[in-house]
Scaffold this active site. Structure first.
Site, mmCIF file in Angstrom:
data_model
loop_
_atom_site.group_PDB
_atom_site.id
_atom_site.type_symbol
_atom_site.label_atom_id
_atom_site.label_comp_id
_atom_site.label_asym_id
_atom_site.label_seq_id
_atom_site.Cartn_x
_atom_site.Cartn_y
_atom_site.Cartn_z
ATOM 1 N N HIS A 61 0.832 -1.193 0.000
ATOM 2 C CA HIS A 61 0.000 0.000 0.000
ATOM 3 C C HIS A 61 0.878 1.258 0.000
ATOM 4 C CE1 HIS A 61 -2.689 -2.764 2.671
ATOM 5 N NE2 HIS A 61 -2.774 -3.108 1.397
ATOM 6 N N TYR A 118 2.908 2.253 13.683
ATOM 7 C CA TYR A 118 3.269 3.291 12.731
ATOM 8 C C TYR A 118 2.604 4.630 13.063
ATOM 9 C CZ TYR A 118 -1.002 1.517 10.382
ATOM 10 O OH TYR A 118 -2.276 1.087 10.089
#
Length: 464
Positions: free
Chosen positions: A68, A131
């Protein structure tokens, strides 16, 4: 456990940076600074301004996710377990399709810039993948993702666990292969004041930018930026302003000048600071009182009139934006109505004008201002204020008018010099600085030297 030092390593993908993280351990476990802005930025990591922290927990070895590419930057680390990470550049440009792989554990992390495809495979059970991102997730933002199939033969990623034995989602299985991927476009530059003299020059200098005229974004309107997708931009050039110097001294004009040049600029500056956008703001010699022979960028503000006061206040606001360039200029000449065109028209119509001869400065042609702005954005010198006019000796408005007459084939003696006081006697007018010469040493030190004003004037009249 002895901790290795914090360090960063560039990878084969531009902007993708691998980090070694110090992990301090004892008989109780371990501790690490997973994200430490001051230390990491000092080593060269972008100051990307994270706003959201996400955790993906994977209970089994072999869980595989991606590839992605997202419309924001992300900082990836592992809290527990280990992963094999694969990153593919899916941005427009020469490095499209470049692959980088690495294993990450608690002692490592990676910074992933916008448009670089991100994927990983867990190498241990109970792996927590963490993240930070610098934009809030939304369904609208997800529609801008770019995807690549995990099994793409061109990328040819050597997954430790074969993909046919790995756990993948149905969505990931359906991602396209590299020839069918639409690269992610870079962020754009937004130019405000698109129909002004400088805005028109910027159209030539930055044809790929997004140009907004006043009918789309009016700085004086409190709702001017409602609905604007700031995530689409990395730079805003503010070439818009209220510039009616004399009208600004009236009751209505004073309010309008402050609304655009201060309140509007404040809203713009706040948005640029919040979104990590570089703001280029055009300033004016009117922030000074004209009592000095020349002005450097460090000279204190001393405006004489309302227009100058609003420009000085706007400059002070823009200085609070972490990434800013204030481009201070004077006596602007470009496409549209201006002093040079007026003088040429008078010459051609047989009119002999009286022009002030005690206001001293330099012309600034918009072609050169635009070129200087592009230079600053490409060279990226230290943020701050840069004077930007054409070069050469300082002259009066009367001398410029005489030169326009000469270059247009008319007698320069038809222009008569008068003092500012004489010219404005009996008129309602704002005070003007008598000396507007801006020192150019600072921008010249960055590698940009503007054309001589005399040469630029001759070229302008030859094609205008």
């Amino acid at each position: 456990m002895a901790a290795k030092p914090l360090s960063i390593t560039e990878t084969t993908i531009p902007g993708l940076v691998l980090l070694d993280l110090p992990v301090h351990g004892d008989n109780r476990g371990w501790f690490k600074e997973n994200w430490q802005r001051e230390k990491m930025v000092a080593l060269g990591l972008p100051d990307f301004g994270p706003v959201q922290n996400n955790i993906s927990f994977n209970d089994a070895t072999g869980a595989t996710r991606g590839i992605h590419a997202e419309p924001w930057d992300k900082y990836v680390s592992v809290a527990t377990g280990r992963i094999f990470g694969a990153w593919v550049d899916l941005r427009e440009g020469d490095t499209f399709g470049t692959v980088f792989t690495a294993e990450l554990g608690p002692d490592s992390a990676i910074f992933v810039p916008r448009g670089v495809g991100n994927s990983y495979q867990t190498l241990e059970d109970n792996t927590a993948y963490v993240y930070l991102v610098n934009a809030h997730w939304s369904a609208e933002a997800q529609s801008e993702y770019t995807f690549l199939n995990l099994a793409d033969p061109t990328a040819a990623i050597q997954w430790p666990i074969p993909l046919d034995q790995a756990e993948r989602s149905a969505k990931d299985l359906a991602h396209p292969e590299l020839p069918d991927v639409v690269p992610m476009s870079p962020k754009r530059t937004l130019v405000l004041g698109a129909n002004g003299q400088l805005g028109r020059a910027l159209r030539e200098a930055l044809p790929a930018a997004d140009f907004a005229a006043r009918d789309r974004i009016d700085l004086a309107d409190p709702g001017a930026f409602d609905g604007l997708r700031w995530a689409d931009y990395d730079t805003v050039i503010n070439a818009a302003a209220y510039t009616k110097v004399d009208d600004a001294e009236t009751e209505a004009g004073r309010a309008d000048a402050w609304a655009a040049n201060v309140s509007g600029v404040t809203r713009l500056a706040r948005a640029c600071a919040e979104h990590g956008i570089t703001l280029v703001h055009v300033s004016s010699d009117y922030v000074f009182d004209g009592t000095h022979e020349s002005y450097t960028e460090e000279q204190p503000f001393a405006p004489l009139g309302v227009y100058g006061q609003t420009k000085a206040a706007g400059d002070a606001v823009v200085q609070t934006v972490p990434r800013h360039y204030i481009v201070r200029t004077s006596w602007v000449i470009g496409e549209g109505g201006n002093f040079v065109r007026t003088m040429r028209s008078l010459a051609e119509r047989g009119i002999d004008p009286s022009v002030v001869d005690d206001q001293i400065g330099r012309l600034s042609f918009t072609e050169d201002i635009a070129a200087g702005i592009v230079h600053l954005l490409n060279a990226r010198p230290a943020y701050g204020t840069y004077n930007l006019t054409n070069s050469g000796p300082a002259v009066s408005w009367a001398q410029i008018a005489q030169r326009v007459y000469e270059l247009s084939g008319h007698d320069a003696a038809r222009v008569t010099g008068v003092s500012t006081a004489e010219y404005f006697a009996g008129k309602e007018a704002a005070p003007r600085p008598l000396r507007s010469t801006l020192a150019l040493a600072k921008i010249e030190a960055t590698g940009f030297t503007p054309r001589a004003a005399e040469d630029a004037l001759a070229a302008y009249l030859a094609k205008a």
